[in-house]
Design a protein around this motif. Sequence first.
Motif, short mmCIF file in Angstrom:
data_model
loop_
_atom_site.label_atom_id
_atom_site.label_comp_id
_atom_site.label_asym_id
_atom_site.label_seq_id
_atom_site.Cartn_x
_atom_site.Cartn_y
_atom_site.Cartn_z
N ARG A 9 12.06 0.48 6.77
CA ARG A 9 10.94 0.03 5.91
C ARG A 9 10.73 1.29 5.05
NH1 ARG A 9 6.40 1.93 8.45
NH2 ARG A 9 5.76 3.06 6.58
N LEU A 10 10.82 2.33 5.38
CA LEU A 10 10.72 3.53 4.33
C LEU A 10 11.75 3.36 3.34
CD1 LEU A 10 9.51 6.20 6.66
CD2 LEU A 10 8.08 4.63 5.13
N GLY A 11 12.82 2.77 3.45
CA GLY A 11 13.91 2.63 2.39
C GLY A 11 13.69 1.28 1.70
N SER A 12 13.28 0.35 2.17
CA SER A 12 13.18 -1.06 1.59
C SER A 12 12.09 -1.65 2.71
CB SER A 12 14.45 -1.97 1.33
OG SER A 12 14.15 -3.15 0.72
N GLY A 13 11.00 -2.30 2.10
CA GLY A 13 10.07 -2.97 3.08
C GLY A 13 10.81 -3.98 3.88
N SER A 14 11.26 -4.88 3.31
CA SER A 14 11.80 -6.00 3.98
C SER A 14 13.00 -5.65 4.92
CB SER A 14 12.43 -7.20 3.13
OG SER A 14 13.33 -6.79 2.35
N ALA A 15 13.62 -4.64 5.03
CA ALA A 15 14.50 -3.97 5.77
C ALA A 15 14.06 -3.75 7.03
CB ALA A 15 15.34 -2.73 5.17
N CYS A 16 13.00 -3.84 7.38
CA CYS A 16 12.35 -3.61 8.77
C CYS A 16 12.64 -4.96 9.62
CB CYS A 16 10.77 -3.16 8.60
SG CYS A 16 9.77 -4.44 8.30
N PHE B 290 24.09 4.53 -6.24
CA PHE B 290 23.45 4.24 -4.99
C PHE B 290 22.57 5.60 -4.51
CE2 PHE B 290 25.98 0.34 -3.30
CZ PHE B 290 25.63 -0.29 -4.48
N LYS B 291 23.10 6.73 -5.04
CA LYS B 291 22.75 8.06 -4.56
C LYS B 291 21.27 8.25 -4.65
CE LYS B 291 25.17 11.41 -3.86
NZ LYS B 291 26.13 12.94 -4.09
N PRO B 292 20.70 7.86 -5.78
CA PRO B 292 19.10 8.38 -6.17
C PRO B 292 18.35 7.70 -4.85
CG PRO B 292 20.29 8.03 -8.24
CD PRO B 292 21.24 7.50 -7.14
N LYS B 293 18.77 6.36 -4.66
CA LYS B 293 17.74 5.28 -3.60
C LYS B 293 18.12 6.09 -2.01
CE LYS B 293 16.63 0.98 -2.41
NZ LYS B 293 16.48 -0.49 -2.64
N LYS C 109 0.78 -1.28 -0.01
CA LYS C 109 -0.20 0.07 -0.04
C LYS C 109 0.98 1.22 -0.06
CE LYS C 109 -3.09 -2.64 2.91
NZ LYS C 109 -3.77 -2.62 4.45
N GLU C 110 0.42 2.47 0.00
CA GLU C 110 0.95 3.61 0.31
C GLU C 110 1.99 3.78 1.47
OE1 GLU C 110 1.49 6.89 -1.54
OE2 GLU C 110 0.75 5.59 -3.30
N GLY C 111 3.17 4.20 1.32
CA GLY C 111 3.96 4.08 2.49
C GLY C 111 4.53 3.08 2.93
N GLN C 112 5.01 2.10 2.01
CA GLN C 112 5.68 0.87 2.10
C GLN C 112 5.08 -0.07 3.16
OE1 GLN C 112 7.96 0.71 -0.33
NE2 GLN C 112 9.54 0.59 0.86
N ILE C 113 3.63 0.14 3.14
CA ILE C 113 2.75 -0.72 4.16
C ILE C 113 2.57 -2.04 3.41
CG2 ILE C 113 0.58 -0.78 5.40
CD1 ILE C 113 2.74 1.12 6.44
N PRO C 114 2.74 -3.14 4.01
CA PRO C 114 2.52 -4.54 3.41
C PRO C 114 0.93 -4.64 3.19
CG PRO C 114 3.02 -4.90 5.65
CD PRO C 114 3.31 -3.13 5.31
N GLU C 115 0.50 -5.51 2.11
CA GLU C 115 -0.87 -5.87 2.02
C GLU C 115 -1.21 -7.04 2.86
OE1 GLU C 115 -3.35 -4.73 0.39
OE2 GLU C 115 -2.76 -3.42 -1.30
N ASN C 116 0.01 -7.61 3.23
CA ASN C 116 -0.33 -9.16 4.00
C ASN C 116 0.76 -9.17 5.02
OD1 ASN C 116 0.83 -10.18 1.51
ND2 ASN C 116 1.52 -11.48 3.24
N PRO C 117 0.58 -9.85 6.06
CA PRO C 117 1.59 -9.90 7.03
C PRO C 117 2.96 -10.83 6.70
CG PRO C 117 -0.07 -11.20 7.75
CD PRO C 117 -0.60 -10.43 6.81
N SER C 118 4.09 -11.05 7.23
CA SER C 118 5.05 -11.98 6.76
C SER C 118 5.80 -12.20 8.12
CB SER C 118 6.01 -11.29 5.79
OG SER C 118 6.75 -10.00 6.22
N ILE C 119 6.58 -13.37 7.72
CA ILE C 119 7.53 -13.52 9.11
C ILE C 119 8.87 -14.03 8.32
CG2 ILE C 119 6.64 -16.04 9.15
CD1 ILE C 119 7.03 -15.73 12.12
#
Length: 358
Positions: free
Chosen positions: A161-168, A84-87, A37-47
């Motif tokens: 998470r705001l950089g890469s979802g799975s990074a959280c 890497f700078k743009p990211k 979803k918007e803001g790097q929010i996942p549509e479903n949970p993960s583990i």
Amino acid sequence: MTAQDFILKSYNSNVENGSVKWASPSNIALVKYWGKKEGQIPENPSISFTLSDCKTITQVTFSKKTGNNFSFDVYFEGEKNEAFKPKIQTFFERIETYVPFLKDYYFKIETSNTFPHSSGIASSASGMSAIALCLMDIEQSLSKVEVDNDYFNQKASFLARLGSGSACRSIEGELVVWGNNESAEGSDLYGVKFDGELHPNFHEYQDAILLVDKGVKQVSSTVGHKLMFDHPFAKERFSQAHNNLAKLIDVLISGDLKAFVEIVENEALTLHAMMMTSMPYFILMKPNTLEIINKIWEYRAKNMSNICFTLDAGANVHVLFPKAEKEQVYEFIKSELVAYCQNGHYICDSVGNGAKRL
């Protein structure tokens, strides 16, 4: 906890310079998230299992500057890296509200991976979490309010998470849940360490990463996530992930290895089924990916083993197995699976306990 709780209210702007260094691991999802979803929010949970040895080591050196702009350079493996700078620029723009000191300093970001460059291991999780941890460390040196370790980790995960979802999911270990769910404490804003009593069967679990293809993926994960918006099976997939997470939580506590194998492999294949049934459709597995999967199934049946596989959004295969089977499985990998790896390359890893300050 809401996003507003992570806004730094005041800080000491007189600190001239400093340097911090963190090592943060990659992670491998057991229940996958696919769709955001918007803001790097996942549509479903993960583990996910947090890995031990596949990690990014990042040092951030900061010094006071003037001007109202972001100022930074990125060095990868000792060489200045403009790609890497743009990211990082996008990352800084997303998190400035929460770490308002970003424009007060010039940042020299020096980063390296313990796993080979272009090895096919996604480094965004370890890389962005390492930077987030460095920024939190800097925040602590500037902040007028001391925070506890829980808040530190939650905000680091939130920023990552705001950089890469799975990074959280790379801040803590052994297992981390991300995404609201009814089965375990979870949050959309940040990863939450699994607080169940993990069965000894899963302690020091092993992950051998077979590098089938080290090339650039034909479709990026960012694009793949977006294709879930109009996917005909999206609703069922999100429901399936919730159900699989609930079942896996029970398995992790009970120690049922057979059920673990079924859930983890089902999740891996469902992830790729979503790719193959999106519009446009695409396939990230390679012929050798399928060869390895079939070999694993044959070995498991013949040897009554608890070996299984999982896949990220790519062709490489993560071979998961209990530590008790380590000697036999690595012999199997060397004798039968290494032929399907690009240049015979694979990486030996295991479940770890999260990031560390260096």
